[in-house]
Design an enzyme around this catalytic site. Sequence first.
Site, PDB file in Angstrom:
ATOM      1  CG  ASN A   1     -34.629   9.016  -3.520  1.00 38.20           C
ATOM      2  OD1 ASN A   1     -35.978   9.213  -4.657  1.00 38.20           O
ATOM      3  ND2 ASN A   1     -35.746  10.147  -2.876  1.00 38.20           N
TER       4      ASN A   1
ATOM      5  CE  LYS B   1     -34.018  13.411  -2.983  1.00 36.99           C
ATOM      6  NZ  LYS B   1     -33.175  14.109  -2.253  1.00 36.99           N
TER       7      LYS B   1
ATOM      8  CG  HIS C   1     -38.615  12.596   0.249  1.00 38.44           C
ATOM      9  ND1 HIS C   1     -37.670  12.844   0.203  1.00 38.44           N
ATOM     10  CD2 HIS C   1     -37.274  10.868  -0.249  1.00 38.44           C
ATOM     11  CE1 HIS C   1     -36.815  13.775   0.371  1.00 38.44           C
ATOM     12  NE2 HIS C   1     -36.066  12.333  -0.388  1.00 38.44           N
TER      13      HIS C   1
ATOM     14  CD  GLU D   1     -36.331  15.986  -2.044  1.00 38.63           C
ATOM     15  OE1 GLU D   1     -36.356  14.981  -3.179  1.00 38.63           O
ATOM     16  OE2 GLU D   1     -35.214  16.228  -1.334  1.00 38.63           O
TER      17      GLU D   1
ATOM     18  CD  GLU E   1     -34.611  10.376   3.569  1.00 36.51           C
ATOM     19  OE1 GLU E   1     -33.614  10.292   3.304  1.00 36.51           O
ATOM     20  OE2 GLU E   1     -35.327  11.110   2.899  1.00 36.51           O
TER      21      GLU E   1
ATOM     22  N   GLY F   1     -29.619  17.176   0.609  1.00 38.35           N
ATOM     23  CA  GLY F   1     -28.925  17.744  -0.063  1.00 38.35           C
ATOM     24  C   GLY F   1     -28.486  19.203   0.438  1.00 38.35           C
TER      25      GLY F   1
ATOM     26  CB  SER G   1     -25.771  15.573   3.232  1.00 41.59           C
ATOM     27  OG  SER G   1     -26.517  16.718   2.773  1.00 41.59           O
TER      28      SER G   1
HETATM   29  P1  13P Z   1     -29.032  13.954  -0.156  1.00 39.96           P
HETATM   30  O1  13P Z   1     -28.789  12.690   0.248  1.00 39.96           O
HETATM   31  O2  13P Z   1     -28.893  13.860  -1.071  1.00 39.96           O
HETATM   32  O3  13P Z   1     -29.139  14.609   0.764  1.00 39.96           O
HETATM   33  O4  13P Z   1     -30.703  13.697  -0.141  1.00 39.96           O
HETATM   34  C1  13P Z   1     -31.408  12.523   0.945  1.00 39.96           C
HETATM   35  C2  13P Z   1     -32.592  12.032   0.107  1.00 39.96           C
HETATM   36  O5  13P Z   1     -33.541  12.943   0.617  1.00 39.96           O
HETATM   37  C3  13P Z   1     -32.530  10.655   0.417  1.00 39.96           C
HETATM   38  O6  13P Z   1     -34.331   9.737   0.200  1.00 39.96           O
END
Ligand code: 13P
Length: 251
Positions: free
Chosen positions: A10, A12, A96, A98, A168, A174, A214
């Site tokens: 992803n 982002k 997601h 976010e 997640e 992150g 992560s």
């Molecule tokens: P990270 O791998 O940066 O923690 O993000 C995970 C994520 O949100 C994938 O959709």
Amino acid sequence: MANRVFIAGNWKMNTTLDEARALAKDVVEAVGSVGDVDVAVCPPYTNLQAVAEVIKDSNVKLGAQDVHWEEKGAFTGKVSCAMLKSVGVTYVIIGHSEQRSYFNETDETVNKKTKAVLASGLLPIVCVGETLEERKSGSMDAVIEKQVKGAFGGISAEDASKCTVAYEPVWAIGTGETATPQQANEAHIFIRKIISELFGKETADTIRIQYGGSMKPGNAKSLLEESDVDGGLIGGAALKASDFAGIVKPK
Ligand code: 13P
């Protein structure tokens, strides 16, 4: 780990057009001919078409990061399933954290999007996961159960089996903090139990559950070795092809 592993990147809100082309090229070189793992990259909308061109002769598939559930019309800023299909998208990330925390995504909109994606023949990656407060306060199971049941309401077992679920935990996204393999596996087993209640054991056993938060080359192997972890949804580490490859082919 019973199911075929599925690793998706992803990206982002990262990559301009040139950066996306370059990253996609590096990903194809690193993992484009991997045969025993399903691999996808999910660039921003603006780069889908260009990335589709770069990956077209490889085993890497294309995913989008979101979609709108309506077919067409006056929905400024939104993109439909048909539009995604027309540029070669296979998978769509839905719900997601976010999107949930910054852009008013709810279980109801996740459900609408999941239905629209399935109806169009695309494949949903439905994200669920608890915040740190929810985990600490003991409401984690209730939160995840609500998200899973919300996402899959009114969907047939046959359609559900086409979905991937991404667990997640919000506190691991992150942050550099990863769920331990045991924590991830416990959550995955719990998600599978809810899916089994909804759709029966066969669907629950075959639906793939990715871990996201992560995940990186150094921890991918131990996570993927767990019984119920069928893959990963990768954020930061998907932006560097060598790191992404280190997760697709963990040592
Ligand atoms: P990270 O791998 O940066 O923690 O993000 C995970 C994520 O949100 C994938 O959709």
